[in-house]
Every structure is written in structure tokens, then in C-alpha cells.
Design a protein around this motif. Structure first.
Motif, short mmCIF file in Angstrom:
data_model
loop_
_atom_site.label_atom_id
_atom_site.label_comp_id
_atom_site.label_asym_id
_atom_site.label_seq_id
_atom_site.Cartn_x
_atom_site.Cartn_y
_atom_site.Cartn_z
N HIS A 49 107.62 -8.48 24.92
CA HIS A 49 107.64 -8.17 26.35
C HIS A 49 106.42 -7.30 26.66
CE1 HIS A 49 108.99 -7.13 30.35
NE2 HIS A 49 108.96 -5.84 30.02
N TRP A 50 105.58 -7.79 27.54
CA TRP A 50 104.37 -7.09 27.96
C TRP A 50 104.66 -6.44 29.30
CZ3 TRP A 50 99.29 -9.95 29.61
CH2 TRP A 50 98.19 -9.08 29.51
N ARG A 51 104.84 -5.14 29.31
CA ARG A 51 105.26 -4.45 30.52
C ARG A 51 104.17 -4.50 31.59
NH1 ARG A 51 106.05 -0.11 27.02
NH2 ARG A 51 104.64 1.09 28.35
N PRO A 52 104.56 -4.57 32.87
CA PRO A 52 103.58 -4.60 33.95
C PRO A 52 102.58 -3.44 33.92
CG PRO A 52 105.71 -5.23 34.81
CD PRO A 52 105.93 -4.81 33.38
N ASP A 53 103.03 -2.24 33.50
CA ASP A 53 102.10 -1.11 33.44
C ASP A 53 101.06 -1.33 32.33
OD1 ASP A 53 104.49 -0.65 31.72
OD2 ASP A 53 103.35 1.08 31.04
N GLN A 54 101.47 -2.02 31.24
CA GLN A 54 100.53 -2.37 30.18
C GLN A 54 99.57 -3.45 30.64
OE1 GLN A 54 103.51 -3.42 27.27
NE2 GLN A 54 103.30 -1.48 26.18
N VAL A 55 100.09 -4.39 31.42
CA VAL A 55 99.23 -5.45 31.98
C VAL A 55 98.12 -4.83 32.82
CG1 VAL A 55 99.15 -7.48 33.49
CG2 VAL A 55 101.12 -7.13 31.98
N LYS A 56 98.48 -3.89 33.67
CA LYS A 56 97.52 -3.26 34.58
C LYS A 56 96.41 -2.52 33.84
CE LYS A 56 100.67 -2.63 38.49
NZ LYS A 56 101.37 -1.64 39.35
N THR A 57 96.73 -1.90 32.70
CA THR A 57 95.74 -1.09 32.00
C THR A 57 94.96 -1.89 30.94
OG1 THR A 57 97.45 -0.35 30.44
CG2 THR A 57 97.03 1.04 32.35
N THR A 58 95.17 -3.20 30.88
CA THR A 58 94.41 -4.04 29.95
C THR A 58 92.93 -3.98 30.29
OG1 THR A 58 96.29 -5.53 29.68
CG2 THR A 58 94.13 -6.39 29.08
N LEU A 59 92.10 -3.78 29.28
CA LEU A 59 90.66 -3.63 29.49
C LEU A 59 89.97 -4.99 29.55
CD1 LEU A 59 89.82 -0.62 27.14
CD2 LEU A 59 90.59 -0.61 29.54
N ILE A 60 89.14 -5.16 30.57
CA ILE A 60 88.42 -6.42 30.80
C ILE A 60 86.91 -6.14 30.84
CG2 ILE A 60 88.09 -8.40 32.33
CD1 ILE A 60 90.91 -8.25 31.19
N PRO A 61 86.13 -6.69 29.91
CA PRO A 61 84.67 -6.53 29.99
C PRO A 61 84.11 -7.30 31.19
CG PRO A 61 85.25 -8.07 28.25
CD PRO A 61 86.54 -7.51 28.76
N VAL A 62 83.12 -6.73 31.84
CA VAL A 62 82.55 -7.35 33.04
C VAL A 62 81.15 -7.86 32.71
CG1 VAL A 62 81.92 -7.04 35.45
CG2 VAL A 62 83.89 -5.81 34.51
N LEU A 63 81.02 -9.16 32.50
CA LEU A 63 79.71 -9.76 32.20
C LEU A 63 78.86 -9.86 33.46
CD1 LEU A 63 81.14 -10.45 29.52
CD2 LEU A 63 79.98 -12.67 29.58
N GLU A 64 77.56 -10.01 33.24
CA GLU A 64 76.64 -10.21 34.36
C GLU A 64 77.04 -11.45 35.16
OE1 GLU A 64 74.20 -8.29 35.35
OE2 GLU A 64 74.37 -6.83 33.71
N GLU A 65 76.68 -11.47 36.43
CA GLU A 65 77.06 -12.56 37.32
C GLU A 65 76.58 -13.92 36.80
OE1 GLU A 65 76.50 -14.03 41.98
OE2 GLU A 65 75.63 -12.14 41.30
N ASN A 66 75.33 -13.99 36.33
CA ASN A 66 74.78 -15.25 35.84
C ASN A 66 75.55 -15.77 34.63
OD1 ASN A 66 72.83 -15.31 37.82
ND2 ASN A 66 71.23 -14.40 36.53
N GLU A 67 75.96 -14.85 33.74
CA GLU A 67 76.71 -15.25 32.55
C GLU A 67 78.12 -15.71 32.92
OE1 GLU A 67 76.12 -11.58 30.65
OE2 GLU A 67 74.47 -12.28 29.40
N GLN A 68 78.71 -15.03 33.90
CA GLN A 68 80.03 -15.47 34.37
C GLN A 68 79.94 -16.87 34.98
OE1 GLN A 68 82.71 -12.94 36.58
NE2 GLN A 68 81.63 -11.08 35.94
N LYS A 69 78.88 -17.12 35.73
CA LYS A 69 78.71 -18.43 36.35
C LYS A 69 78.49 -19.52 35.30
CE LYS A 69 77.01 -17.06 40.92
NZ LYS A 69 75.85 -17.06 41.86
N GLU A 70 77.77 -19.18 34.23
CA GLU A 70 77.57 -20.15 33.16
C GLU A 70 78.90 -20.48 32.49
OE1 GLU A 70 74.87 -20.84 29.12
OE2 GLU A 70 74.59 -19.01 30.32
N ILE A 71 79.71 -19.46 32.25
CA ILE A 71 81.04 -19.66 31.67
C ILE A 71 81.91 -20.49 32.62
CG2 ILE A 71 83.20 -18.47 31.10
CD1 ILE A 71 81.47 -16.27 29.82
N LYS A 72 81.84 -20.18 33.90
CA LYS A 72 82.60 -20.93 34.89
C LYS A 72 82.22 -22.41 34.85
CE LYS A 72 83.17 -21.62 39.87
NZ LYS A 72 82.79 -21.17 41.23
N GLY A 73 80.92 -22.70 34.77
CA GLY A 73 80.46 -24.09 34.72
C GLY A 73 81.00 -24.84 33.51
N LEU A 74 80.99 -24.18 32.36
CA LEU A 74 81.51 -24.80 31.14
C LEU A 74 83.01 -25.06 31.24
CD1 LEU A 74 79.57 -22.64 28.52
CD2 LEU A 74 79.26 -25.10 28.92
#
Length: 478
Positions: A405-430
């Protein structure tokens, strides 16, 4: 009201008195199939085998590598999924020789609410064994690859499914028997027609492989950016932690402080592009759980965690709720642009709704994430949620419980790396290419199934004509 009138002489030798067996639709298709020259699977030289009794193989015999052991959860239309595939030892496989299968053979689910799923053992799976809830159909060498693929398509078609499902017996635990499946009749068509059906399946496999390749490239691009492409988690038997760390985490279990989790967290925190908590990137909306007493055989789909994967919403073991209950709960209807994320049972499965979804309600074990930060693309975020970066954070947070069980408070504090916009777009395209090829693969399988149905209901020529028209619509040449 539907009913059938059946003579006693027609039923006295088959030992069936249940109304479902003599349902008008079942009798209709039995008559249609009988109009074609056909043979039973047994007459074709196929051997149907059952998976071993549960007592023959306990769950503690499951391994991370070895001989693939196919369970019902691995069965999808046409192909076996490698997601959550488990393995057994060579010794156990030899001991359970009666249920061994080879590449090209078929696996059929035989019990529960998922009866009738038929999947092919592909080279990617290799020689394997099956669980007690499955039947194996061993196809003889003298049958051509084309005809074997035709059998697969027929069993997955509407007509094949009606044939299979009418054979179900038992009340408390519905099931299929070996002898019933051996006597299932397969209409015979020309080699040319069977080859055409087989070509559709082969092309579908190719598209799936291309789809997987694009998705893997997206994953590799993401992990390379964080310096984790070749990272392998190591489970340490001993390590030292400060008491202050224990106080801060409010956890005393040693597993939580495994160094492998710290390695992931450090990689995210040190990333040059920065990071953020999931709760700052999305609005998290809870869903609803009406209870199993609200389930019914048809109506509005009620999507549970078992229906969720990172690639699709599966209809396997689909449950439904009434239209009336949906009207009460429609505030929980998922919307285009949201991400569905599991928090219970198998937490951390994320699926992005890039199209307006059908009418449905999702269970309380699934969260709906609505983007509220423009620096993150939803396709990229979905990939991160399904990646080792988040999976290891879930493994750490949800550990120590009998039921994940993954508690909602744990979900909220999950760490997400933020890649550069161009790299995100390349990933999106793939990812978009990956899903496009996967959608095409499914379309080809639907064409194969419907083509077989038309050949049985009408004739080969009509089926060939319809198949060619559909291939032109999706701009595919085979």
C-alpha cells in the motif's frame, strides 16, 4: 427471453443439461462451424495438457531466472506478456514434463473469470511450463506455421470464444477440461487464406517489437541523463545508519535504509536539472470503491489495478457496474490528459490517457493525476513513474507491509527529476511512436480475428476482400 428446444437424443451422449451449453447463440455458431469441413484439435494431432496441481509446485519454488512459468496474469490476446513473468528451475521443469510447452504452442486459461484467453509461446518466451490454472495446446510439427497461426486467430475470434466458453463446466469454480478442448472443432480453409492470417500476426509481432524498442530508447535516454543507465541495485546484508536518520524517517525496519534506495535518491537530488516532489507537479485525485457486491457481468467498465498496465487498460477479468451507479459516481470519470496511477496491490503502475477514455470508473486503488505544472510533460512524467527511479522509492516506502500500500502522502513526496524541455520532448516523441506501433499491432490482430469470422460466416473470398479494405484504411501493405 431466449430459449432453445433440444431433443433428448441430441444430448444423452454429451452429459450436459445446463442451459448455457444450449444457448441459441452457441447452437447458431455450432451449426455455422459444422458447415465447413473441419477437424477437432485432437484429429489435427494437437495434444491438450493441464498445468500441474498447486501442490506439485509451491510459490517458494519461483525464481528470478530459469525456465519461464506462465500464469494466467501473463496471458494476453495472442501473446504472452513478459511483465511479472516468473521462472522455475530446470529440475522442476523436468519433473513437470507433462506440462512443458515449446515455441509455437498455445496456452489457454481454464479457470475463474479469465477463462478463454489464448496466447502463443513466442521465441521471446522460449520453451516454458504452465501453472495449474492453464491448459497447454501442443501443436504437431506436421502443421504449417500458417495453419498454427490460423488456429490461434480462430480461438481468439468471437466464434472461437463462443465455442470455448460453452464448454465451461462447474458451478463453484467454473473450468475447462482437457477432453472438451481436444474435441473443439476447427474449420479448415485454404493454405493461401491461412498464410494471409499468419502474415497479419507476423506483422503484428514486428510492430510490437518496434514499439518495445522505442520505449526502451526513451528509458535509456532518461536513465543516461541521471547517470543510472548501467546501475544495478545491490542488497547489502549489513550497513550503518545514524539514529537521527531513523527518527527523521520514523521507520525502524532495516530494509527501508538499504543503500540501494539512497543511491537512487542521491542521483535524483544531484541531477543538474533539478527535481521536485510529485505533489507539486500534479493534482492528485482519489477514486472510489463501491465494493464487489456492485459488480455485474455487463454495464459500465469498472477498472481495477489488475486492468492497469503502463501500455494499456486491459479487459482481462473486466468487472462492470450499472448505468445507475455510474450516474452517481460519474464525478470520478477519468479524463483525457490525466495519468492513472496505482497505489495498492501493485503500486506504481502509471498509464497516460492521451485520448478521451470510454465511459468508466476506476477503483479506489487507482489515483488520477492531473498536470498542474507546465515544466513537466505528461508523457515524460508517466515514463518516470514507471521507471526504476520511482519504483525503488515505492519499494522502500511500501515495504514492511503484508499488503503493498503506497500511502497518498508518500505519493506526494515522491521525487521526480526534471529534465530539460528538449530532452522531455525527445522522450515524448519516442513514447508516442511506441504507442502508435502498439496500437497498429492491436489493429492487425483485430483484423485477423474478424477475417477468420467472416470466412466462417460467409467464405474466404469475402474475408480476403474485407481484410484488404481494412489494410488500405490503416495504410499497411502485407
Amino acid at each position: 427471453m431466449q430459449y432453445s428446444v433440444v431433443k433428448f437424443n441430441d444430448i444423452k451422449d454429451i452429459f450436459r443439461l445446463d442451459a448455457e451449453y444450449f444457448h441459441p447463440t452457441a447452437l447458431k455458431y455450432e451449426k455455422i462451424v459444422s458447415l465447413h469441413s473441419g477437424k477437432t484439435l485432437k484429429e489435427l494431432g494437437c495434444k491438450v495438457v493441464s498445468g500441474p496441481f498447486g501442490s506439485s509446485l509451491k510459490s517458494n519454488a519461483y525464481l528470478a531466472s530459469g525456465v519461464p512459468f506462465v500464469r494466467i496474469s501473463n496471458l494476453k490476446d495472442f501473446f504472452i506478456s513478459e511483465n511479472d513473468l516468473i521462472y522455475i528451475s530446470e529440475e522442476d521443469n523436468k519433473r513437470l514434463s507433462s506440462s512443458q510447452l515449446k515455441v509455437g504452442d498455445l496456452v489457454l486459461s481454464k479457470v475463474g473469470n479469465t477463462i478463454g484467453i489464448v496466447s502463443k509461446v513466442t521465441p521471446e518466451i522460449g520453451n516454458c511450463n504452465i501453472s495449474e490454472n492453464n491448459l497447454g495446446i501442443r501443436l504437431p510439427k506436421n502443421l504449417s506455421v500458417f495453419f498454427k497461426d490460423y488456429i490461434l486467430s480462430h480461438l481468439n475470434s468471437k466464434i472461437g470464444q463462443i465455442q470455448i466458453l460453452r464448454l465451461i463446466s462447474g458451478n463453484a469454480q467454473p473450468k475447462l477440461n482437457v477432453s472438451d478442448i481436444e474435441n473443439l472443432r476447427v474449420p479448415i480453409f485454404s493454405d493461401d487464406f491461412c498464410k494471409h492470417i499468419s502474415d497479419l500476426i507476423t506483422k503484428s509481432i514486428t510492430e510490437i517489437q518496434v514499439s518495445i524498442s522505442f520505449y526502451q530508447k526513451a528509458e535509456q535516454l532518461f536513465l543516461s541523463e541521471l547517470g543510472l543507465l548501467d546501475w544495478k541495485p545491490k542488497h547489502e546484508l549489513t550497513f550503518v545508519k545514524n539514529y537521527s536518520d531513523i527518527q527523521e524517517a520514523e521507520r525502524f525496519d532495516a530494509e527501508y535504509f538499504q543503500p540501494k534506495y539512497e543511491e537512487i535518491i542521491e542521483a535524483v537530488k544531484k541531477y543538474k536539472g533539478g527535481f521536485d516532489e510529485l505533489g507539486n507537479l500534479v493534482k492528485i485525485k482519489k477514486s472510489v470503491e463501491p465494493g464487489s457486491e456492485a459488480y455485474q457481468e455487463n454495464g459500465v467498465p469498472f477498472v481495477r489495478v489488475s486492468n492497469l498496465s503502463k501500455f494499456e487498460l486491459s479487459t482481462n477479468n473486466q468487472q462492470f457496474i450499472s448505468e445507475e451507479l455510474y450516474e452517481e459516481l460519474k464525478i470520478h470519470q477519468p479524463k483525457k490528459g490525466e495519468i492513472l496511477l496505482s497505489k495498492d496491490a501493485t503500486p506504481g503502475i502509471a498509464y497516460y490517457l492521451n485520448e478521451e477514455p470510454q465511459k468508466m470508473i476506476v477503483s479506489g486503488g487507482i489515483l488520477k493525476l492531473k498536470m498542474n505544472n507546465e515544466q513537466i510533460l505528461p508523457e515524460y512524467l508517466t515514463l518516470v513513474l514507471n521507471s526504476v527511479i520511482v519504483q525503488k522509492q515505492i519499494e522502500r516506502d511500501a515495504g514492511g507491509s503484508i499488503i503493498n500500500h503506497w500511502r497518498p502522502d508518500q505519493v506526494k513526496t515522491t521525487l521526480i527529476p526534471v529534465l530539460e524541455e528538449n530532452e522531455q520532448k525527445e522522450i515524448k516523441g519516442l513514447i508516442e511512436k511506441s504507442f502508435s506501433d502498439r496500437k497498429l499491432s492491436k489493429s492487425l490482430l483485430e483484423i485477423a480475428k474478424r477475417g477468420v469470422e467472416i470466412a466462417i460466416e460467409k467464405d474466404e473470398q469475402e474475408a480476403e476482400k474485407w481484410i484488404e479494405e481494412k489494410l488500405k484504411e490503416i495504410k499497411i501493405e502485407i
